[in-house]
Design an enzyme around this catalytic site. Structure first.
Site, PDB file in Angstrom:
ATOM      1  N   VAL A  13       0.868  -1.271  -0.036  1.00 19.21           N
ATOM      2  CA  VAL A  13       0.029  -0.078  -0.043  1.00 19.21           C
ATOM      3  C   VAL A  13       0.950   1.153  -0.082  1.00 19.21           C
ATOM      4  O   VAL A  13       0.619   2.268  -0.824  1.00 19.21           O
ATOM      5  CB  VAL A  13      -0.978   0.060   1.192  1.00 19.21           C
ATOM      6  N   MET A  14       1.804   1.387   0.712  1.00 20.06           N
ATOM      7  CA  MET A  14       2.831   2.537   0.899  1.00 20.06           C
ATOM      8  C   MET A  14       3.333   2.542  -0.442  1.00 20.06           C
ATOM      9  O   MET A  14       3.360   3.808  -0.988  1.00 20.06           O
ATOM     10  CB  MET A  14       3.877   2.431   1.970  1.00 20.06           C
ATOM     11  N   ASN A  33       7.003  -5.240  -9.135  1.00 18.46           N
ATOM     12  CA  ASN A  33       6.681  -5.837  -7.854  1.00 18.46           C
ATOM     13  C   ASN A  33       7.372  -7.522  -8.101  1.00 18.46           C
ATOM     14  O   ASN A  33       6.782  -7.917  -9.178  1.00 18.46           O
ATOM     15  CB  ASN A  33       5.336  -6.051  -7.434  1.00 18.46           C
ATOM     16  N   THR A  35       5.916 -10.158  -7.011  1.00 15.80           N
ATOM     17  CA  THR A  35       4.393 -10.921  -7.467  1.00 15.80           C
ATOM     18  C   THR A  35       3.800 -10.176  -8.795  1.00 15.80           C
ATOM     19  O   THR A  35       3.458  -9.119  -8.530  1.00 15.80           O
ATOM     20  CB  THR A  35       3.561 -11.045  -6.332  1.00 15.80           C
ATOM     21  N   VAL A  75      10.333  -2.031   0.112  1.00 12.69           N
ATOM     22  CA  VAL A  75      10.049  -3.382   0.559  1.00 12.69           C
ATOM     23  C   VAL A  75      10.517  -3.449   1.970  1.00 12.69           C
ATOM     24  O   VAL A  75      10.850  -2.563   2.717  1.00 12.69           O
ATOM     25  CB  VAL A  75      11.036  -4.143  -0.336  1.00 12.69           C
ATOM     26  N   SER A 129       7.329   9.141   6.651  1.00  7.14           N
ATOM     27  CA  SER A 129       6.243   9.228   7.665  1.00  7.14           C
ATOM     28  C   SER A 129       4.756   9.693   7.116  1.00  7.14           C
ATOM     29  O   SER A 129       5.009  10.665   6.672  1.00  7.14           O
ATOM     30  CB  SER A 129       6.894   9.775   8.976  1.00  7.14           C
ATOM     31  N   LYS A 186      14.471   9.283  11.359  1.00  9.17           N
ATOM     32  CA  LYS A 186      12.938   8.766  11.159  1.00  9.17           C
ATOM     33  C   LYS A 186      12.924   7.808  12.579  1.00  9.17           C
ATOM     34  O   LYS A 186      11.546   7.608  12.802  1.00  9.17           O
ATOM     35  CB  LYS A 186      13.097   7.736   9.841  1.00  9.17           C
ATOM     36  N   HIS A 189      11.944   9.920  15.101  1.00  8.01           N
ATOM     37  CA  HIS A 189      10.733  10.318  14.999  1.00  8.01           C
ATOM     38  C   HIS A 189       9.565   9.228  15.546  1.00  8.01           C
ATOM     39  O   HIS A 189       8.766   9.385  16.194  1.00  8.01           O
ATOM     40  CB  HIS A 189      10.249  10.602  13.545  1.00  8.01           C
ATOM     41  N   ASN A 190       9.981   7.893  15.275  1.00  9.67           N
ATOM     42  CA  ASN A 190       9.130   6.658  15.673  1.00  9.67           C
ATOM     43  C   ASN A 190       9.327   6.665  17.090  1.00  9.67           C
ATOM     44  O   ASN A 190       8.145   6.228  17.785  1.00  9.67           O
ATOM     45  CB  ASN A 190       9.551   5.520  14.995  1.00  9.67           C
ATOM     46  N   GLU A 193       7.110   9.206  18.702  1.00 11.83           N
ATOM     47  CA  GLU A 193       5.710   8.636  18.518  1.00 11.83           C
ATOM     48  C   GLU A 193       5.324   7.933  19.411  1.00 11.83           C
ATOM     49  O   GLU A 193       4.287   8.021  19.956  1.00 11.83           O
ATOM     50  CB  GLU A 193       5.686   8.084  17.188  1.00 11.83           C
ATOM     51  N   ARG A 291       4.500  -1.041  26.303  1.00 10.04           N
ATOM     52  CA  ARG A 291       3.833  -2.025  25.287  1.00 10.04           C
ATOM     53  C   ARG A 291       4.133  -3.559  25.533  1.00 10.04           C
ATOM     54  O   ARG A 291       3.269  -4.294  25.397  1.00 10.04           O
ATOM     55  CB  ARG A 291       4.215  -1.554  23.929  1.00 10.04           C
TER      56      ARG A 291
END
Length: 478
Positions: A13-14, A33, A35, A75, A129, A186, A189-190, A193, A291
């Site tokens: 999707v991304m 891709n 596939t 990927v 992001s 990044k 950042h995460n 988050e 978590r």
């Protein structure tokens, strides 16, 4: 045969949304891709009629790219990236550019930058992001790697990124630094988050259990908070969550969701590297552990039947306590970002990167998950002092913490008295109290280390290192 501006490999999707974003800005994109059915479905579906072509082999894709060729990989991080780089390298010419846009660990990007450059190619490791919607409409993009590659990707990446500023024309994309700097930013950042989400969840838990607020009341509280200094994407979506009902139960959906949190590892990476660097990124680490504890659902349910603790609700002024929670959330959030930037500075020193902390705040101002008005204040702080040692020392943030302190302490104390877990709030406050003190109890710790392991210690009044035979000294004293 058409020559594409860029090729993209990996049509989850991304990847698909980034391709659609590029095409909407007038770029011609070739896609591949592993596939082939996924490629065909995309080309004949949402990509139909757009400047997008699909290929069933890497060779075909590369043959249809303009020079210097730009190939973006979307990927799963890890061996798949190395495998694709291995396929691409013999097909590309010197000066061609490979871009890894996945959630890659920064040290892999450090390694790959060197390996790809050694083969005569250029490499970019970029954080992206904003989730699926951001990828389609404009994400935050954090590129690093081979500096010589930046001029050839700058226009494209900045055009597809989110835009901020009074005129909406400042791209949330700028060169971060060499090697793994982009993926490091990044990762931070995460991690931030993780911290933001944990703090919001603790605020929710306190309001729900200490005050007994309904979901309708929680909606109004978070709606009010989103109008002030807490305005952010995460506060906004939290507000909206409280409005969604569940057809199966007839109640609110949020109350039917199992309380076990997932994670993909980037918060853990940040905490692990904080330990390697020796920097106290305590709040984000507590968010990771929270978590982990949530995932021990069966154990917690067994413990609930055995372990006891305080119960009850807050019986003071309801509105005043809601304001206290807001202030505690804001103060803890400031502390989280302060810790994140301290870690960025430590990593920059470790790897020889020159990071622009104010510019990084702008990269996060739009498109990404932690986007918030508050980031403008961080940018302003680094504009005032580019070498700012800690955000807590900036006048704006120092004053904000000073204002919030009484509320912050009341909330943590009340939560402890009521037996409500607030690892994020309390870790942030403990860091603040430790950071603001010129003297901590580590003098005793060093004495202990010297006692049992002869690790030596330093003195306040003399230079050099010292060792004491503590057992002998104690016996003499006896």
């Amino acid at each position: 045969m058409s020559q594409h501006d860029i090729g993209l490999m990996g049509l989850a999707v991304m990847g698909q949304n980034l391709v659609l974003n590029m095409a909407s800005r007038g770029y011609s994109v070739g896609v591949f891709n592993r596939t082939t059915a996924t490629t065909d479905e995309f080309i004949n579906g949402t990509a139909a009629g757009k400047t997008i072509s699909g290929y069933h082999s890497v060779e075909e894709l590369v043959a249809n790219l303009k020079s210097p060729r730009r190939v973006m990989l979307m990927v799963k991080a890890g061996p798949a990236v190395d495998a694709l780089i291995g396929q691409l390298t013999p097909l590309l010419d010197p000066g061609d550019i490979i871009i890894d846009g996945g959630n890659t660990q920064f040290d892999d990007t450090n390694r790959r930058t060197t390996e790809v450059e050694d083969s005569g190619l250029l490499f970019i490791g970029t954080g992206v992001s904003g989730g699926e919607e951001g990828a389609l409409l404009g994400p935050s993009i954090m590129p690093g790697g081979s500096p010589d590659a930046w001029p050839y990707v700058k226009d494209l990446l900045q055009e597809i990124s989110a835009k901020v500023g009074p005129e909406g024309d400042i791209p949330c994309c700028e060169w971060v630094g060499p090697a793994g700097a982009g993926h490091y930013v990044k990762m931070v950042h995460n991690g931030i988050e993780y911290g933001d989400m944990q703090l919001i969840c603790e605020a929710y838990f306190i309001l729900k259990h200490a005050l007994g607020l309904s979901n309708e009341e929680l909606y109004r509280v978070f709606s009010d908070w989103n109008e002030g200094d807490l305005q952010s994407y995460l506060i906004e979506i939290t507000r909206d969550i409280f409005t969604v009902t569940d057809e199966a139960s007839g109640g609110h959906l949020v109350d039917q969701i199992l309380d076990t949190a997932g994670q993909k590892g980037t918060g853990k990476w940040m905490s692990q590297h904080a330990l390697d660097l020796g920097v106290p990124t305590t709040l984000i680490t507590e968010a990771v552990f929270a978590r982990c504890l949530s995932a021990q659902k069966d154990a917690r349910e067994r413990a609930e039947d055995v372990l006891s603790g305080p119960t009850g609700t807050y019986d003071g002024d309801r509105d005043a306590f809601i304001e206290d929670v807001r202030q505690a959330l804001f103060a803890s959030k400031i502390t989280s970002y302060a810790q994140g930037y301290v870690q960025l500075d430590a990593a920059a020193e470790e790897f020889g990167w020159e990071l622009d902390n104010g510019q990084i705040a702008l990269l996060w101002r739009g498109g990404c998950i932690i986007r918030a008005t508050f980031l403008e204040d961080i940018k302003a702080a680094f504009d005032r002092d580019a070498d700012l040692e800690n955000l807590l020392l900036d006048d704006f943030f120092r004053n904000a913490i000073e204002t919030a302190q009484p509320s912050w302490r009341r909330v943590v104390a009340t939560a402890v008295e009521l037996g409500l877990p607030v690892p994020g709030f309390s870790a942030a406050l403990a860091y603040f109290d430790g950071y603001r003190r010129g003297r901590l109890p580590a003098n005793l710790l060093q004495a202990q280390r010297d006692y049992f392991g002869a690790h030596t210690y330093r003195r306040l009044d003399q230079d050099g290192t010292f060792h004491t035979d503590w057992i002998r000294e104690r016996q003499l004293e006896d």
